[in-house]
Design a protein around this motif. Sequence first.
Motif, PDB file in Angstrom:
ATOM      1  N   GLN A  98       0.799  -1.217   0.000  1.00  0.00           N
ATOM      2  CA  GLN A  98       0.000   0.000   0.000  1.00  0.00           C
ATOM      3  C   GLN A  98       0.839   1.277   0.000  1.00  0.00           C
ATOM      4  N   VAL A  99       1.970   1.271   0.687  1.00  0.00           N
ATOM      5  CA  VAL A  99       2.788   2.484   0.766  1.00  0.00           C
ATOM      6  C   VAL A  99       3.209   2.985  -0.622  1.00  0.00           C
ATOM      7  N   PRO A 100       3.744   2.136  -1.513  1.00  0.00           N
ATOM      8  CA  PRO A 100       4.079   2.626  -2.853  1.00  0.00           C
ATOM      9  C   PRO A 100       2.864   3.181  -3.600  1.00  0.00           C
ATOM     10  N   GLU A 101       1.696   2.591  -3.374  1.00  0.00           N
ATOM     11  CA  GLU A 101       0.488   3.072  -4.039  1.00  0.00           C
ATOM     12  C   GLU A 101       0.109   4.461  -3.532  1.00  0.00           C
ATOM     13  N   VAL A 102       0.249   4.682  -2.229  1.00  0.00           N
ATOM     14  CA  VAL A 102      -0.032   6.007  -1.667  1.00  0.00           C
ATOM     15  C   VAL A 102       0.925   7.037  -2.258  1.00  0.00           C
TER      16      VAL A 102
END
Length: 275
Positions: A98-102
């Motif tokens: 999720q962090v890379p997507e954010v």
Amino acid sequence: MKLNKLLTGFALSGVILGTSGLQLAQAQAQAEPKVDERCEVSLNYDVMVEPKKLVMSEKGTEKYRIEVDKLFVEGKQVNLTDKQKKLVTQYADEVSTQVPEVIEVVNEAVALASQAVSMALTPLMGDAAGAKFDEMMAGVQKRVDSVAYRHGDSFYLGATEDSIQNTFNDEFEQEMEQIVQNSVGTIMMTIGGQIMSGDGDSFEAKMDAFSKKMDNLGQNIEQQIESQSKGLEAKADRLCERFENLLVLENQLRQEVPELAPYALTQNSTKELRE
């Protein structure tokens, strides 16, 4: 920092210019991903994602980290059962996804805001003042890159209130104010010139013509960035759904691993978790 504020806050950076007009408001509305209350998620720690390692920190101090199926809290390794290892690994994988997507959505929001506000203000500011706008947005991007970035296979998301405040601090505000002050004269002269050269014999008629011109400009901007805005909104919606799942997973992890009980990464202020 609430996730929806993180996603939309950078997108609204163009309003620092203080030249609010109909076309700017419409451009801003199109650039802002509409994140519903499901995404009222706050992050209590900054997150570093590296290959096979996940680190949660606060003000530069590591609170806990996960290395594959190993857990370290305050620097000390925690002995885990097979069940706990599985849950720790699942949680780390989900956060690491999720962090890379954010970060991607944040950078797309900045780019879309830059495009939208540039389209809105260039007719008012002219090319010369437009260079000042580019300088301002470059400053915004530089600050964003310090709290949400990718370096090779590593990702960093400084989403806590402390990280955001330290990045967009008084120094940043002063930099932006100086750029705006240096552009105010050109902006006002350009606007005044456009009003006075407009159709109509009276000042009221010229103002009315200028207002209609701005209305048409706002509609053109909306049409040009509508598809990009919808795409960004869809990504933000998917992130919200994923964060809901992450909240539940983290709650399970903190129940299963007592050492992590005091270290909640996420919290939701508008919706209770389903046990």
